[in-house]
Motif scaffolding. Structure first.
Motif, PDB file in Angstrom:
ATOM      1  N   LEU A  13      57.287  11.640  28.720  1.00 20.45           N
ATOM      2  CA  LEU A  13      55.882  11.298  28.617  1.00 20.45           C
ATOM      3  C   LEU A  13      55.069  12.574  28.482  1.00 20.45           C
ATOM      4  CD1 LEU A  13      55.522   8.488  31.303  1.00 20.45           C
ATOM      5  CD2 LEU A  13      55.898   8.256  28.861  1.00 20.45           C
ATOM      6  N   ALA A  14      53.935  12.445  27.838  1.00 25.48           N
ATOM      7  CA  ALA A  14      53.052  13.585  27.641  1.00 25.48           C
ATOM      8  C   ALA A  14      52.474  14.063  28.959  1.00 25.48           C
ATOM      9  CB  ALA A  14      51.923  13.191  26.689  1.00 25.48           C
ATOM     10  N   GLN A  15      52.125  15.325  28.997  1.00 24.21           N
ATOM     11  CA  GLN A  15      51.415  15.915  30.123  1.00 24.21           C
ATOM     12  C   GLN A  15      49.941  16.004  29.747  1.00 24.21           C
ATOM     13  OE1 GLN A  15      52.979  16.791  33.088  1.00 24.21           O
ATOM     14  NE2 GLN A  15      54.668  15.722  32.120  1.00 24.21           N
ATOM     15  N   ALA A  16      49.074  15.785  30.702  1.00 27.26           N
ATOM     16  CA  ALA A  16      47.635  15.857  30.455  1.00 27.26           C
ATOM     17  C   ALA A  16      47.121  17.242  30.835  1.00 27.26           C
ATOM     18  CB  ALA A  16      46.905  14.796  31.253  1.00 27.26           C
ATOM     19  N   GLU A  17      46.155  17.707  30.066  1.00 24.99           N
ATOM     20  CA  GLU A  17      45.497  18.975  30.356  1.00 24.99           C
ATOM     21  C   GLU A  17      44.018  18.688  30.566  1.00 24.99           C
ATOM     22  OE1 GLU A  17      44.276  22.842  27.793  1.00 24.99           O
ATOM     23  OE2 GLU A  17      46.358  22.191  27.645  1.00 24.99           O
ATOM     24  N   GLU A  18      43.500  19.034  31.748  1.00 22.70           N
ATOM     25  CA  GLU A  18      42.095  18.758  32.037  1.00 22.70           C
ATOM     26  C   GLU A  18      41.188  19.590  31.137  1.00 22.70           C
ATOM     27  OE1 GLU A  18      39.151  19.406  35.731  1.00 22.70           O
ATOM     28  OE2 GLU A  18      40.853  18.070  36.155  1.00 22.70           O
ATOM     29  N   VAL A  19      40.229  18.906  30.501  1.00 23.41           N
ATOM     30  CA  VAL A  19      39.272  19.543  29.607  1.00 23.41           C
ATOM     31  C   VAL A  19      37.952  19.769  30.340  1.00 23.41           C
ATOM     32  CG1 VAL A  19      37.939  19.230  27.484  1.00 23.41           C
ATOM     33  CG2 VAL A  19      40.333  18.514  27.569  1.00 23.41           C
ATOM     34  N   ALA A  20      37.511  18.772  31.111  1.00 25.71           N
ATOM     35  CA  ALA A  20      36.236  18.879  31.821  1.00 25.71           C
ATOM     36  C   ALA A  20      36.201  17.916  32.994  1.00 25.71           C
ATOM     37  CB  ALA A  20      35.082  18.574  30.878  1.00 25.71           C
ATOM     38  N   GLN A  21      35.345  18.250  33.944  1.00 28.22           N
ATOM     39  CA  GLN A  21      35.080  17.377  35.083  1.00 28.22           C
ATOM     40  C   GLN A  21      33.551  17.328  35.227  1.00 28.22           C
ATOM     41  OE1 GLN A  21      36.663  18.628  38.957  1.00 28.22           O
ATOM     42  NE2 GLN A  21      37.706  16.649  38.994  1.00 28.22           N
ATOM     43  N   ILE A  22      33.001  16.119  35.218  1.00 27.72           N
ATOM     44  CA  ILE A  22      31.553  15.938  35.206  1.00 27.72           C
ATOM     45  C   ILE A  22      31.135  15.182  36.462  1.00 27.72           C
ATOM     46  CG2 ILE A  22      29.617  14.898  33.950  1.00 27.72           C
ATOM     47  CD1 ILE A  22      31.685  15.086  31.468  1.00 27.72           C
ATOM     48  N   GLY A  23      30.303  15.803  37.282  1.00 26.22           N
ATOM     49  CA  GLY A  23      29.798  15.150  38.484  1.00 26.22           C
ATOM     50  C   GLY A  23      28.812  14.050  38.115  1.00 26.22           C
ATOM     51  N   VAL A  24      28.936  12.892  38.757  1.00 27.16           N
ATOM     52  CA  VAL A  24      28.077  11.757  38.390  1.00 27.16           C
ATOM     53  C   VAL A  24      27.139  11.302  39.502  1.00 27.16           C
ATOM     54  CG1 VAL A  24      29.611  10.911  36.589  1.00 27.16           C
ATOM     55  CG2 VAL A  24      29.900  10.067  38.917  1.00 27.16           C
ATOM     56  N   ASP A  25      27.334  11.786  40.732  1.00 31.67           N
ATOM     57  CA  ASP A  25      26.434  11.387  41.816  1.00 31.67           C
ATOM     58  C   ASP A  25      26.509  12.379  42.968  1.00 31.67           C
ATOM     59  OD1 ASP A  25      28.766  10.759  43.266  1.00 31.67           O
ATOM     60  OD2 ASP A  25      28.617   8.627  42.832  1.00 31.67           O
ATOM     61  N   TRP A  26      25.674  12.166  43.968  1.00 29.84           N
ATOM     62  CA  TRP A  26      25.605  13.080  45.112  1.00 29.84           C
ATOM     63  C   TRP A  26      26.794  12.948  46.057  1.00 29.84           C
ATOM     64  CZ3 TRP A  26      25.540  11.121  50.023  1.00 29.84           C
ATOM     65  CH2 TRP A  26      25.239   9.767  50.151  1.00 29.84           C
TER      66      TRP A  26
END
Length: 153
Positions: A13-26
């Motif tokens: 199976l493919a491995q994932a590479e994180e591109v971005a992390q976006i905060g959505v709340d407090w």
């Protein structure tokens, strides 16, 4: 020893590479975007977005071990595509990532639609006891010069 033998039998199976992390709340919840390159076809990269719960949210909701099944996927051609080894109409696993302590995962499956010359990628949740209707789909059209597998009889 059995685990090693089992791992050798499972498809790669493919491995994932994180591109971005976006905060959505407090509370610290995030939307995570990962790049997943198709390990069999090559030339296709999918970007998978999903919700990731924070520790604070887990404590306040009382559901410590589980993230929601919501996801979105978009796949694009990133190089030459070779579908010569694919079986038309057969869903194949591309990626799987655990979304709870046990029995729930976020998956990407590939389906080769030979008649319409398209690769279909489906992101969905998989649960042991109860399925989920939450899914997202993306398609990658095949070009005229690309290797095309023969449809199954």
């Amino acid at each position: 020893m059995r685990m090693i033998a089992l791992a050798l039998l499972l498809p790669t199976l493919a491995q994932a590479e994180e591109v971005a992390q976006i905060g959505v709340d407090w509370m610290g919840n995030d939307i995570v975007i990962e790049a997943v390159a198709d390990p069999v076809v090559g030339g296709v990269t999918c970007h998978l977005a999903y919700f990731e719960r924070s520790v604070l949210d887990r404590l306040s909701q009382g559901n410590w071990f589980e993230d929601p099944s919501n996801s979105a996927i978009q796949c694009s051609r990133t190089g030459p595509v070779d579908v010569g080894t694919l079986r038309p109409g057969t869903p194949e696993d591309v990626f799987s990532e655990g979304r709870s302590l046990l029995f729930k995962s976020l998956r990407i499956k590939r389906i080769y639609d030979a008649e319409n010359r398209v690769l279909v990628y489906l992101a969905h949740a998989s649960e042991l006891g109860e399925g989920s209707a939450k899914m997202s789909m993306s398609t990658v059209p095949l070009l005229a010069g690309e290797v095309i597998a023969k449809p199954a009889p």
